[in-house]
Design a protein around this motif. Sequence first.
Motif, PDB file in Angstrom:
ATOM      1  N   TYR A  10       0.828  -1.211   0.000  1.00  0.00           N
ATOM      2  CA  TYR A  10       0.000   0.000   0.000  1.00  0.00           C
ATOM      3  C   TYR A  10       0.860   1.258   0.000  1.00  0.00           C
ATOM      4  O   TYR A  10       0.469   2.286  -0.579  1.00  0.00           O
ATOM      5  N   LEU A  11       2.049   1.193   0.607  1.00  0.00           N
ATOM      6  CA  LEU A  11       2.943   2.341   0.587  1.00  0.00           C
ATOM      7  C   LEU A  11       3.579   2.522  -0.790  1.00  0.00           C
ATOM      8  O   LEU A  11       3.758   3.647  -1.259  1.00  0.00           O
ATOM      9  N   VAL A  12       3.906   1.425  -1.437  1.00  0.00           N
ATOM     10  CA  VAL A  12       4.444   1.495  -2.794  1.00  0.00           C
ATOM     11  C   VAL A  12       3.428   2.135  -3.735  1.00  0.00           C
ATOM     12  O   VAL A  12       3.766   3.017  -4.536  1.00  0.00           O
ATOM     13  N   GLN A  13       2.183   1.728  -3.619  1.00  0.00           N
ATOM     14  CA  GLN A  13       1.140   2.285  -4.473  1.00  0.00           C
ATOM     15  C   GLN A  13       0.932   3.775  -4.212  1.00  0.00           C
ATOM     16  O   GLN A  13       0.753   4.566  -5.145  1.00  0.00           O
ATOM     17  N   ARG A  14       0.973   4.166  -2.937  1.00  0.00           N
ATOM     18  CA  ARG A  14       0.806   5.579  -2.616  1.00  0.00           C
ATOM     19  C   ARG A  14       1.965   6.406  -3.166  1.00  0.00           C
ATOM     20  O   ARG A  14       1.771   7.528  -3.636  1.00  0.00           O
ATOM     21  N   TYR A  15       3.171   5.853  -3.078  1.00  0.00           N
ATOM     22  CA  TYR A  15       4.319   6.576  -3.623  1.00  0.00           C
ATOM     23  C   TYR A  15       4.145   6.816  -5.114  1.00  0.00           C
ATOM     24  O   TYR A  15       4.332   7.940  -5.613  1.00  0.00           O
ATOM     25  N   HIS A  16       3.807   5.772  -5.865  1.00  0.00           N
ATOM     26  CA  HIS A  16       3.662   5.922  -7.309  1.00  0.00           C
ATOM     27  C   HIS A  16       2.526   6.890  -7.650  1.00  0.00           C
ATOM     28  O   HIS A  16       2.629   7.651  -8.623  1.00  0.00           O
ATOM     29  N   GLY A  17       1.471   6.888  -6.832  1.00  0.00           N
ATOM     30  CA  GLY A  17       0.395   7.842  -7.048  1.00  0.00           C
ATOM     31  C   GLY A  17       0.863   9.271  -6.840  1.00  0.00           C
ATOM     32  O   GLY A  17       0.533  10.176  -7.623  1.00  0.00           O
ATOM     33  N   TRP A  18       1.655   9.500  -5.770  1.00  0.00           N
ATOM     34  CA  TRP A  18       2.192  10.839  -5.507  1.00  0.00           C
ATOM     35  C   TRP A  18       3.143  11.278  -6.612  1.00  0.00           C
ATOM     36  O   TRP A  18       3.081  12.411  -7.093  1.00  0.00           O
ATOM     37  N   ARG A  19       4.000  10.366  -7.060  1.00  0.00           N
ATOM     38  CA  ARG A  19       4.992  10.712  -8.085  1.00  0.00           C
ATOM     39  C   ARG A  19       4.310  11.095  -9.405  1.00  0.00           C
ATOM     40  O   ARG A  19       4.758  12.014 -10.105  1.00  0.00           O
ATOM     41  N   ALA A  20       3.205  10.416  -9.697  1.00  0.00           N
ATOM     42  CA  ALA A  20       2.522  10.667 -10.971  1.00  0.00           C
ATOM     43  C   ALA A  20       1.624  11.897 -10.922  1.00  0.00           C
ATOM     44  O   ALA A  20       1.276  12.447 -11.974  1.00  0.00           O
ATOM     45  N   THR A  21       1.254  12.336  -9.719  1.00  0.00           N
ATOM     46  CA  THR A  21       0.311  13.466  -9.632  1.00  0.00           C
ATOM     47  C   THR A  21       0.968  14.677  -8.977  1.00  0.00           C
ATOM     48  O   THR A  21       1.408  15.600  -9.668  1.00  0.00           O
ATOM     49  N   SER A  22       1.049  14.705  -7.654  1.00  0.00           N
ATOM     50  CA  SER A  22       1.551  15.884  -6.936  1.00  0.00           C
ATOM     51  C   SER A  22       2.972  16.256  -7.358  1.00  0.00           C
ATOM     52  O   SER A  22       3.272  17.431  -7.609  1.00  0.00           O
ATOM     53  N   PHE A  23       3.849  15.264  -7.437  1.00  0.00           N
ATOM     54  CA  PHE A  23       5.220  15.571  -7.822  1.00  0.00           C
ATOM     55  C   PHE A  23       5.291  16.072  -9.257  1.00  0.00           C
ATOM     56  O   PHE A  23       5.949  17.076  -9.552  1.00  0.00           O
ATOM     57  N   GLU A  24       4.627  15.375 -10.164  1.00  0.00           N
ATOM     58  CA  GLU A  24       4.705  15.746 -11.581  1.00  0.00           C
ATOM     59  C   GLU A  24       4.132  17.141 -11.818  1.00  0.00           C
ATOM     60  O   GLU A  24       4.667  17.924 -12.611  1.00  0.00           O
TER      61      GLU A  24
END
Length: 214
Positions: A10-24
């Motif tokens: 669940y942490l891996v999924q949250r990281y990828h979600g953050w990287r693709a949205t907020s970070f990008e």
Amino acid sequence: MTVTRPLPNYLVQRYHGWRATSFEENHVWYRRLADDGQRPRAMVISCCDSRVHVTSIFGADSGEFFIHRNIANLVPPYAPDGEQHGTSAAVEYAVRSLRVAHLIVMGHSRCGGVAGCHAMCSGQAPELEDATSFVGRWMDILRPGYERVTGLPPEEQVQALEKMAVRVSLDNLMTFPFVASAVEAGELSLHGLWHDIRDGELMMLAEDDRFVPV
């Protein structure tokens, strides 16, 4: 032999979600932080409690706050004795290197560390009196505050001690020579806050030593 394990999924999924949205969406800002370094305007000393979310409360962005968290948001007295002091080191770095303009100590309601200190000082938690208890020895910082709330009705003492933890930490901050000199020079201001996690209320320590709504 390694003892580490892969991150929970669940942490891996949250990281990828953050990287693709907020970070990008804010990648230019993150690159600027990386290249230019941090210039926070304030340091916040808050509790480790997972329910206390400092950046959400103030709507802060990355790079805005220098945050240090510990059990019960405590600051020990100035004691350059060669021991390892994580909180003191964080204060030194914030004031001397980052030159923050504001240093905020934020306590909160239903603090487990403060409740443990109250139980220890009132003889209800002998396990915390043990010399090997890291929590107990850390909460010794708040013992002087406990003595100042014992005259209150029992049902009011723990919450009063939560607010006393803020006062004790602010008093201890002023024992640091570099903090005191920065305050006296008008380069640094100290602030005390208490947050009620149940109703969202935020109170600040006023000049008359009362906590009043922000």
